[in-house]
Enzyme design. Structure first.
Site, PDB file in Angstrom:
ATOM      1  CB  CYS A   1       8.673  17.615 -16.006  1.00  0.00           C
ATOM      2  SG  CYS A   1       9.557  16.382 -15.739  1.00  0.00           S
TER       3      CYS A   1
ATOM      4  CG  ASN B   1      15.198  15.260 -15.837  1.00  0.00           C
ATOM      5  OD1 ASN B   1      16.294  15.034 -15.725  1.00  0.00           O
ATOM      6  ND2 ASN B   1      14.468  15.357 -17.047  1.00  0.00           N
TER       7      ASN B   1
ATOM      8  CB  CYS C   1       7.325  11.162 -17.034  1.00  0.00           C
ATOM      9  SG  CYS C   1       7.064   9.915 -15.904  1.00  0.00           S
ATOM     10  NE  ARG C   2       5.330  16.266 -16.374  1.00  0.00           N
ATOM     11  CZ  ARG C   2       4.779  17.192 -15.600  1.00  0.00           C
ATOM     12  NH1 ARG C   2       3.716  18.027 -16.164  1.00  0.00           N
ATOM     13  NH2 ARG C   2       5.203  17.142 -14.713  1.00  0.00           N
ATOM     14  CB  SER C   3      11.755  17.356 -18.766  1.00  0.00           C
ATOM     15  OG  SER C   3      12.107  16.548 -17.717  1.00  0.00           O
TER      16      SER C   3
ATOM     17  CG  ASP D   1       3.449  14.026 -13.473  1.00  0.00           C
ATOM     18  OD1 ASP D   1       3.911  13.036 -14.353  1.00  0.00           O
ATOM     19  OD2 ASP D   1       4.123  14.310 -12.472  1.00  0.00           O
TER      20      ASP D   1
END
Length: 160
Positions: free
Chosen positions: A10, A13, A15-17, A128
């Protein structure tokens, strides 16, 4: 059998990934195939390098049994394209950034979008959640749980 190496990407690096990394690790653990995979995450920016995942993201993930333990790092095109079999971006912006860093068709062939593996949702990106509220973090986890199960399913069926 050689281990399948997957990198989730993301922007920052945090939150999402790292959530995708934790969720996929949870999915493969539940299926008893953890030994068949190497899973990591990175960001296309280095803004948060060395930092743990966002506290809000961690809090929401823990409620679902996922522990975000990785530290943020920046995607390194010189090594990551060679090492990983699949590089999975969370949104179109990440995908475009990864494509710009790719060095040829072999690298481009490793890039995938997370929502391409979704089975139950009709989202074209994992949004995001950084600037939003609790609902955004929950949506990210919903999308990642679904997409990670879909990803493993496609791997098991040799579709990717």
């Amino acid at each position: 059998m050689e281990k399948k190496k997957i990198l989730f990407v993301c922007l920052g690096n945090i939150c999402r990934s790292p959530s995708a990394e934790a969720v996929f690790n949870g999915v493969i653990k539940k299926e008893g195939v953890s030994a068949d995979f190497i899973v990591d995450s990175a960001g296309t920016s280095g803004w948060h390098a060395g930092e743990p995942a966002d506290r809000r993201m961690q809090s929401h993930a823990i409620k679902r049994g996922f522990n975000l333990t990785s530290l943020s790092r920046k995607f390194d095109p010189k090594t990551d394209f060679d090492y990983f079999d699949m590089i999975i971006g969370m949104d179109d912006s990440n995908i475009e950034n990864l494509k710009r860093m790719a060095n040829g068709t072999a690298d481009l062939g490793k890039i995938h979008k997370m929502t391409d593996f979704s089975q139950a949702f009709d989202y074209d990106e994992v949004p995001d959640p950084y600037y939003g509220g609790a609902d955004g973090f929950e949506l990210v986890l919903d999308l990642l749980e679904d997409s990670c199960e879909g990803l493993l399913d496609k791997i098991k069926k040799n579709e990717i």
